[in-house]
Motif scaffolding. Structure first.
Motif, PDB file in Angstrom:
ATOM      1  N   GLU A  71       0.827  -1.233   0.000  1.00 17.14           N
ATOM      2  CA  GLU A  71       0.000   0.000   0.000  1.00 17.14           C
ATOM      3  C   GLU A  71       0.850   1.267   0.000  1.00 17.14           C
ATOM      4  N   HIS A  72       2.127   1.154   0.400  1.00 21.40           N
ATOM      5  CA  HIS A  72       2.983   2.339   0.488  1.00 21.40           C
ATOM      6  C   HIS A  72       3.934   2.493  -0.696  1.00 21.40           C
TER       7      HIS A  72
ATOM      8  N   ARG B  45      -3.263  -1.782  18.144  1.00 25.23           N
ATOM      9  CA  ARG B  45      -2.905  -0.446  17.626  1.00 25.23           C
ATOM     10  C   ARG B  45      -3.029   0.623  18.715  1.00 25.23           C
TER      11      ARG B  45
ATOM     12  N   HIS C 166       4.837  -2.900  14.218  1.00 22.06           N
ATOM     13  CA  HIS C 166       3.758  -2.854  13.220  1.00 22.06           C
ATOM     14  C   HIS C 166       2.586  -3.639  13.769  1.00 22.06           C
TER      15      HIS C 166
ATOM     16  N   ASP D 173      -4.060  -3.166  10.389  1.00 24.18           N
ATOM     17  CA  ASP D 173      -5.027  -2.082  10.619  1.00 24.18           C
ATOM     18  C   ASP D 173      -6.478  -2.465  10.351  1.00 24.18           C
TER      19      ASP D 173
END
Ligand code: DAT
Ligand code: MG
Length: 141
Positions: free
Chosen positions: A53-54, A87, A121, A124
């Motif tokens: 995604e990055h 998270r 990490h 999400d």
């Protein structure tokens, strides 16, 4: 609520700084179950899949270089609400903004580097968790 799984990485800065025990202590103290755990140096294939995604963002090359330059620890955690819950334990992406009491807020800081080094990490979403567990622990699929 049904039990969830999430994928956590203790990034190379956590391993180098001797913070594996402190971070795992916080995970266990919160009450989550560690159902898989392994240390290794990540491959380019694992990292490009994990951070797809990055790709194309300015920090991406530095991110992949940092994550692949030294060993990391990958874990699967289980528990109700564990995706959002881990998270919360981790805190905000930028360690300067991460609240005290969080892993990043208590244990990480900013450096003058192209990539933010923030120790951990955590997946999400349920979709990310399933995808990321498949990358790091294909045998669990
Ligand atoms: P998170 O790890 O909190 O989910 P993310 O998925 O947005 O954050 O980014 C992945 C990692 O990339 C992050 O942990 C640190 C690094 N990063 C994110 N945004 C950055 C930025 N603007 N500059 C440098 N590094 C960044
Ligand atoms: Mg992310």
């Amino acid at each position: 609520m049904t039990p969830q799984r999430t994928l956590v990485l203790l990034k190379p800065d956590a391993v180098k700084r001797g913070l594996r025990g402190e971070i795992i202590r916080r995970i266990e103290a919160k009450g989550y179950t560690i159902s898989a755990l392994g240390q290794r140096t990540a491959t380019d294939e694992e990292l490009s899949a994990h951070y797809a995604e990055h790709e194309g963002k300015p920090f991406y090359p530095g991110l992949v270089e940092y994550m692949g330059a030294a060993p990391l620890v990958a874990l699967v955690l289980e528990g109700e609400g564990v995706i959002a819950g881990f998270r919360s334990l981790a805190g905000a992406t930028n360690p300067t903004e991460a609240a005290p009491g969080t892993i990043r807020g208590d244990l990480a800081r900013e450096w003058d580097l192209p990539v933010i080094q923030n120790l951990v990490h955590g997946s999400d979403s349920e979709e990310s968790a399933a995808r990321e567990i498949g990358i790091w622990f294909p045998e669990l699929d």
